[in-house]
Design a protein around this motif. Structure first.
Motif, PDB file in Angstrom:
ATOM      1  N   LEU A  73    -112.919 -73.827 -29.122  1.00 33.64           N
ATOM      2  CA  LEU A  73    -111.712 -74.625 -29.307  1.00 33.64           C
ATOM      3  C   LEU A  73    -111.541 -75.520 -28.088  1.00 33.64           C
ATOM      4  O   LEU A  73    -111.644 -75.054 -26.948  1.00 33.64           O
ATOM      5  CB  LEU A  73    -110.487 -73.720 -29.459  1.00 33.64           C
ATOM      6  CG  LEU A  73    -109.133 -74.426 -29.520  1.00 33.64           C
ATOM      7  CD1 LEU A  73    -109.004 -75.271 -30.787  1.00 33.64           C
ATOM      8  CD2 LEU A  73    -107.985 -73.416 -29.425  1.00 33.64           C
ATOM      9  N   GLN A  74    -111.285 -76.801 -28.323  1.00 34.55           N
ATOM     10  CA  GLN A  74    -111.074 -77.762 -27.240  1.00 34.55           C
ATOM     11  C   GLN A  74    -109.575 -77.956 -27.013  1.00 34.55           C
ATOM     12  O   GLN A  74    -108.834 -78.285 -27.932  1.00 34.55           O
ATOM     13  CB  GLN A  74    -111.743 -79.103 -27.587  1.00 34.55           C
ATOM     14  CG  GLN A  74    -111.639 -80.141 -26.493  1.00 34.55           C
ATOM     15  CD  GLN A  74    -112.507 -81.363 -26.724  1.00 34.55           C
ATOM     16  OE1 GLN A  74    -112.911 -82.035 -25.782  1.00 34.55           O
ATOM     17  NE2 GLN A  74    -112.819 -81.661 -27.973  1.00 34.55           N
ATOM     18  N   LEU A  75    -109.148 -77.721 -25.790  1.00 38.88           N
ATOM     19  CA  LEU A  75    -107.767 -77.951 -25.376  1.00 38.88           C
ATOM     20  C   LEU A  75    -107.755 -79.138 -24.426  1.00 38.88           C
ATOM     21  O   LEU A  75    -108.531 -79.176 -23.461  1.00 38.88           O
ATOM     22  CB  LEU A  75    -107.195 -76.711 -24.695  1.00 38.88           C
ATOM     23  CG  LEU A  75    -107.195 -75.430 -25.535  1.00 38.88           C
ATOM     24  CD1 LEU A  75    -106.770 -74.238 -24.690  1.00 38.88           C
ATOM     25  CD2 LEU A  75    -106.282 -75.580 -26.754  1.00 38.88           C
TER      26      LEU A  75
ATOM     27  N   GLU B  16     -98.975 -68.431 -14.686  1.00 37.06           N
ATOM     28  CA  GLU B  16     -98.551 -68.071 -16.033  1.00 37.06           C
ATOM     29  C   GLU B  16     -97.739 -69.220 -16.625  1.00 37.06           C
ATOM     30  O   GLU B  16     -97.010 -69.922 -15.906  1.00 37.06           O
ATOM     31  CB  GLU B  16     -97.705 -66.798 -16.018  1.00 37.06           C
ATOM     32  CG  GLU B  16     -98.439 -65.556 -15.544  1.00 37.06           C
ATOM     33  CD  GLU B  16     -99.507 -65.087 -16.528  1.00 37.06           C
ATOM     34  OE1 GLU B  16     -99.427 -65.460 -17.721  1.00 37.06           O
ATOM     35  OE2 GLU B  16    -100.416 -64.360 -16.099  1.00 37.06           O
ATOM     36  N   LEU B  17     -97.856 -69.425 -17.917  1.00 36.64           N
ATOM     37  CA  LEU B  17     -97.059 -70.451 -18.576  1.00 36.64           C
ATOM     38  C   LEU B  17     -95.577 -70.089 -18.497  1.00 36.64           C
ATOM     39  O   LEU B  17     -95.195 -68.927 -18.683  1.00 36.64           O
ATOM     40  CB  LEU B  17     -97.472 -70.597 -20.036  1.00 36.64           C
ATOM     41  CG  LEU B  17     -98.833 -71.243 -20.301  1.00 36.64           C
ATOM     42  CD1 LEU B  17     -99.160 -71.200 -21.786  1.00 36.64           C
ATOM     43  CD2 LEU B  17     -98.863 -72.687 -19.795  1.00 36.64           C
ATOM     44  N   ALA B  18     -94.754 -71.101 -18.242  1.00 30.33           N
ATOM     45  CA  ALA B  18     -93.312 -70.858 -18.128  1.00 30.33           C
ATOM     46  C   ALA B  18     -92.666 -70.603 -19.480  1.00 30.33           C
ATOM     47  O   ALA B  18     -91.600 -69.989 -19.565  1.00 30.33           O
ATOM     48  CB  ALA B  18     -92.640 -72.051 -17.443  1.00 30.33           C
ATOM     49  N   GLY B  19     -93.282 -71.077 -20.545  1.00 32.23           N
ATOM     50  CA  GLY B  19     -92.713 -70.904 -21.875  1.00 32.23           C
ATOM     51  C   GLY B  19     -93.612 -71.518 -22.925  1.00 32.23           C
ATOM     52  O   GLY B  19     -94.717 -71.980 -22.617  1.00 32.23           O
ATOM     53  N   PRO B  20     -93.170 -71.533 -24.169  1.00 34.21           N
ATOM     54  CA  PRO B  20     -93.980 -72.090 -25.253  1.00 34.21           C
ATOM     55  C   PRO B  20     -94.266 -73.577 -25.039  1.00 34.21           C
ATOM     56  O   PRO B  20     -93.470 -74.300 -24.439  1.00 34.21           O
ATOM     57  CB  PRO B  20     -93.115 -71.862 -26.494  1.00 34.21           C
ATOM     58  CG  PRO B  20     -92.151 -70.790 -26.113  1.00 34.21           C
ATOM     59  CD  PRO B  20     -91.897 -70.971 -24.653  1.00 34.21           C
ATOM     60  N   LEU B  21     -95.402 -74.003 -25.548  1.00 33.19           N
ATOM     61  CA  LEU B  21     -95.809 -75.395 -25.465  1.00 33.19           C
ATOM     62  C   LEU B  21     -95.755 -76.062 -26.831  1.00 33.19           C
ATOM     63  O   LEU B  21     -95.798 -75.390 -27.869  1.00 33.19           O
ATOM     64  CB  LEU B  21     -97.241 -75.488 -24.922  1.00 33.19           C
ATOM     65  CG  LEU B  21     -97.500 -74.934 -23.526  1.00 33.19           C
ATOM     66  CD1 LEU B  21     -98.986 -75.017 -23.205  1.00 33.19           C
ATOM     67  CD2 LEU B  21     -96.686 -75.670 -22.470  1.00 33.19           C
ATOM     68  N   ARG B  22     -95.690 -77.396 -26.812  1.00 32.24           N
ATOM     69  CA  ARG B  22     -95.841 -78.188 -28.036  1.00 32.24           C
ATOM     70  C   ARG B  22     -97.321 -78.544 -28.154  1.00 32.24           C
ATOM     71  O   ARG B  22     -97.844 -79.286 -27.322  1.00 32.24           O
ATOM     72  CB  ARG B  22     -94.995 -79.450 -27.960  1.00 32.24           C
ATOM     73  CG  ARG B  22     -93.502 -79.221 -27.752  1.00 32.24           C
ATOM     74  CD  ARG B  22     -92.815 -80.530 -27.393  1.00 32.24           C
ATOM     75  NE  ARG B  22     -93.370 -81.075 -26.152  1.00 32.24           N
ATOM     76  CZ  ARG B  22     -93.131 -82.318 -25.718  1.00 32.24           C
ATOM     77  NH1 ARG B  22     -92.383 -83.155 -26.426  1.00 32.24           N
ATOM     78  NH2 ARG B  22     -93.666 -82.735 -24.581  1.00 32.24           N
ATOM     79  N   ILE B  23     -97.969 -77.994 -29.159  1.00 35.34           N
ATOM     80  CA  ILE B  23     -99.415 -78.191 -29.305  1.00 35.34           C
ATOM     81  C   ILE B  23     -99.708 -78.985 -30.566  1.00 35.34           C
ATOM     82  O   ILE B  23     -99.270 -78.616 -31.667  1.00 35.34           O
ATOM     83  CB  ILE B  23    -100.145 -76.836 -29.337  1.00 35.34           C
ATOM     84  CG1 ILE B  23     -99.919 -76.092 -28.008  1.00 35.34           C
ATOM     85  CG2 ILE B  23    -101.640 -77.034 -29.591  1.00 35.34           C
ATOM     86  CD1 ILE B  23    -100.552 -74.726 -27.953  1.00 35.34           C
TER      87      ILE B  23
ATOM     88  N   VAL C 197    -100.157 -80.390 -25.246  1.00 31.04           N
ATOM     89  CA  VAL C 197    -101.601 -80.153 -25.300  1.00 31.04           C
ATOM     90  C   VAL C 197    -102.096 -80.517 -26.688  1.00 31.04           C
ATOM     91  O   VAL C 197    -101.394 -80.267 -27.688  1.00 31.04           O
ATOM     92  CB  VAL C 197    -101.932 -78.674 -24.997  1.00 31.04           C
ATOM     93  CG1 VAL C 197    -103.416 -78.383 -25.231  1.00 31.04           C
ATOM     94  CG2 VAL C 197    -101.540 -78.315 -23.565  1.00 31.04           C
ATOM     95  N   LEU C 198    -103.277 -81.101 -26.764  1.00 34.15           N
ATOM     96  CA  LEU C 198    -103.931 -81.367 -28.042  1.00 34.15           C
ATOM     97  C   LEU C 198    -105.052 -80.351 -28.221  1.00 34.15           C
ATOM     98  O   LEU C 198    -105.871 -80.157 -27.324  1.00 34.15           O
ATOM     99  CB  LEU C 198    -104.506 -82.782 -28.051  1.00 34.15           C
ATOM    100  CG  LEU C 198    -105.217 -83.235 -29.332  1.00 34.15           C
ATOM    101  CD1 LEU C 198    -104.242 -83.303 -30.503  1.00 34.15           C
ATOM    102  CD2 LEU C 198    -105.896 -84.589 -29.117  1.00 34.15           C
ATOM    103  N   ALA C 199    -105.070 -79.671 -29.365  1.00 31.60           N
ATOM    104  CA  ALA C 199    -106.133 -78.710 -29.698  1.00 31.60           C
ATOM    105  C   ALA C 199    -106.998 -79.314 -30.785  1.00 31.60           C
ATOM    106  O   ALA C 199    -106.490 -79.869 -31.768  1.00 31.60           O
ATOM    107  CB  ALA C 199    -105.533 -77.392 -30.165  1.00 31.60           C
ATOM    108  N   ALA C 200    -108.335 -79.197 -30.622  1.00 31.19           N
ATOM    109  CA  ALA C 200    -109.243 -79.897 -31.529  1.00 31.19           C
ATOM    110  C   ALA C 200    -110.607 -79.218 -31.509  1.00 31.19           C
ATOM    111  O   ALA C 200    -110.876 -78.361 -30.666  1.00 31.19           O
ATOM    112  CB  ALA C 200    -109.383 -81.360 -31.091  1.00 31.19           C
TER     113      ALA C 200
END
Length: 473
Positions: A438-440, A256-263, A376-379
């Motif tokens: 969606l590409q992560l 599980e993710l530990a917290g919010p991410l910068r995307i 993470v980059l979303a594209a």
């Protein structure tokens, strides 16, 4: 598209395993259901091109025997799987989509197949691919064209188009793919399934003409993120025959993710022409989903222009090495895309190669700097929606002519050049019901992070559950 009940063949592989473990289902019964689905649906989409159900039934019976005897249950125990036709399967025809090998039957498995068999997979067939994996639309002169289960008059993408279509239609529990220019991610996006391009070395490749290949990699596909993670666990880990392989397998399961991410939210991956219908789905469905999950999402456009010449040169040199000896003698039966790539590569010199290596390094360094500000980059995965199956490739996007069959694939292969890991996860549908992925994207060796975010996104937006049109026939 609307959410539908999930039938046995389209359930997640993890759910199928749970049913097998509880004794509610046998491997032979699951294979029988898959065979019925194959006989009914495969004539519509042409995803699985060679089968051996006799051998598969023997493997399924052995799987049932192991469970009944209380022997250790292997990770893919009893799951029916079709393997991409670029991989050698001992005793099962493997054509590579080429007339040169139309009747080729290998005597040994490739490493990918070896690991799936050892994990208990019930291998019953092969999935279609363009000739030697050349292109992101799956058609060849041996088996013809694979079409999209969500719109059988449209492309399933490629080169793992047969694998993606088989997954979407419930013809394979999980599926292997390979990716140089997007061949895992592009068909996943077109067919509403998951495709993960791992870091180079995460999944070893053997046999290979170039053991130090750093542009192409094998990887997992699944209907869900959890299924792709399961197959990645099976395929990963060191092998002495693969000098770039990471020594250890990726740990099973998804943290599980530990917290919010910068995307970073990229609409054009550095200025590409993207069909508005693709952007509308990503902005209308994907972006709000990430924001609802609490992530800090900011507009970002990476600098990837130098990835374009670097990819073309490195790919061209690889094709010259791999196919240069074939084109003079067999030009008339080879695909025009393969011939064009090979001839381009044969015209390159050492200066082109060294410049491409330097360009690739600059692109990588630029991505490292970008990821000091984001996690993470979303594209976009693709520049267009699934296009008519009779087309070989989109000739224009937004009125801009595409120079050749590689141009429209840049949303995927720009990332290949960086060496970063990337996953395509289902995001939504256009008004006419065509899938959009969606590409992560994250730095090398970040597969666990990508899987964690992708699974969270999938839970928020479970569009994978929407049944393909082909199943209603």
């Amino acid at each position: 598209m609307t959410e539908t009940d999930i039938d046995l063949c389209r359930g997640s592989a993890l759910e199928q395993i749970e049913a097998l473990d509880r004794g509610e289902l046998s491997a032979r019964e699951l294979l029988s259901e898959t065979r019925e689905r194959y006989e009914r649906i495969n004539p519509v989409i042409n995803a699985v091109v060679t089968v051996d159900f006799d051998a598969a039934e023997a493997a399924a019976a052995e799987s049932d025997r192991r469970r009944a005897a209380g022997e250790p249950v292997r990770p893919l125990e009893g799951l029916p799987i079709a393997v991409k036709d670029l991989e050698d399967t001992a005793g099962l025809r493997s054509t590579y989509g080429s007339q040169l090998h139309a009747e080729h039957v290998p005597v040994r498995d490739s490493l990918v197949v070896e690991r799936m068999r050892a994990a208990g997979a019930v291998i019953y067939g092969k999935t279609n691919t363009p000739e030697f994996g050349t292109g992101s639309h799956t058609y060849n002169r041996v088996f013809g064209t694979t079409t999209n289960p969500y719109a059988p008059d449209r492309s399933a993408g490629g080169s793992s188009g047969g694998a993606a279509a088989a997954l979407a239609a419930g013809l394979s529990s999980v599926a292997d793919g390979s990716d140089m220019g997007g061949s895992l991610r592009n068909p996943a996006a077109f067919c509403n399934v998951v495709g993960l391009r791992p870091s180079i070395g995460r999944v070893p490749n053997w046999p290979s003409k170039d053991a130090w290949e750093s542009l192409a990699t094998n990887g997992p596909m699944g209907r869900t993120v959890g299924d792709a993670a399961l197959l990645l666990w099976v395929l990963s880990g060191g092998d002495a025959r693969s000098p770039l392989a990471f020594p250890d397998a990726l740990a099973p399961g998804i943290p599980e993710l530990a917290g919010p991410l910068r995307i970073g939210w990229s609409r054009t991956l550095g200025g590409l022409d993207i069909q508005p219908a693709v952007t509308e789905v990503l902005d209308g469905e994907g972006l709000p989903a990430l924001q609802r999950l609490g992530h800090a999402v900011a507009d970002v456009e990476p600098e990837l222009a130098e990835a374009d010449p670097a990819f073309r040169v490195l790919r061209g040199i690889g094709y010259a090495r791999g196919f240069g000896a074939l084109i003079d003698e067999h030009r008339s039966i080879l695909s025009p895309e393969l011939v064009a790539n090979t001839e381009y590569g044969l015209g390159l010199g050492i200066a082109d190669f060294t410049e491409a290596r330097e360009q690739r390094t600059r692109v990588y360094n630029g991505m490292v700097e970008l990821f000091e500000r984001i996690d993470v980059l979303a594209a976009p995965v693709t520049t267009v929606l699934p296009f008519p199956a009779e087309q070989h490739w989109p000739s224009e996007i937004n009125g801009v002519a595409q120079a050749d069959y590689l141009d429209w694939m840049r949303a995927s292969w720009r990332i290949s050049v960086t060496g970063f890991a990337a996953i395509s996860v289902p995001c939504g549908f256009s008004p006419e019901g065509l899938p959009v992925g969606l590409q992560l994207i994250a730095p090398p060796r970040s597969e666990a992070l990508l899987l964690s975010l992708a699974r969270q996104f999938e839970r928020e937006l479970p569009v994978w559950r929407s049944a393909p049109m082909a199943l209603s026939r």
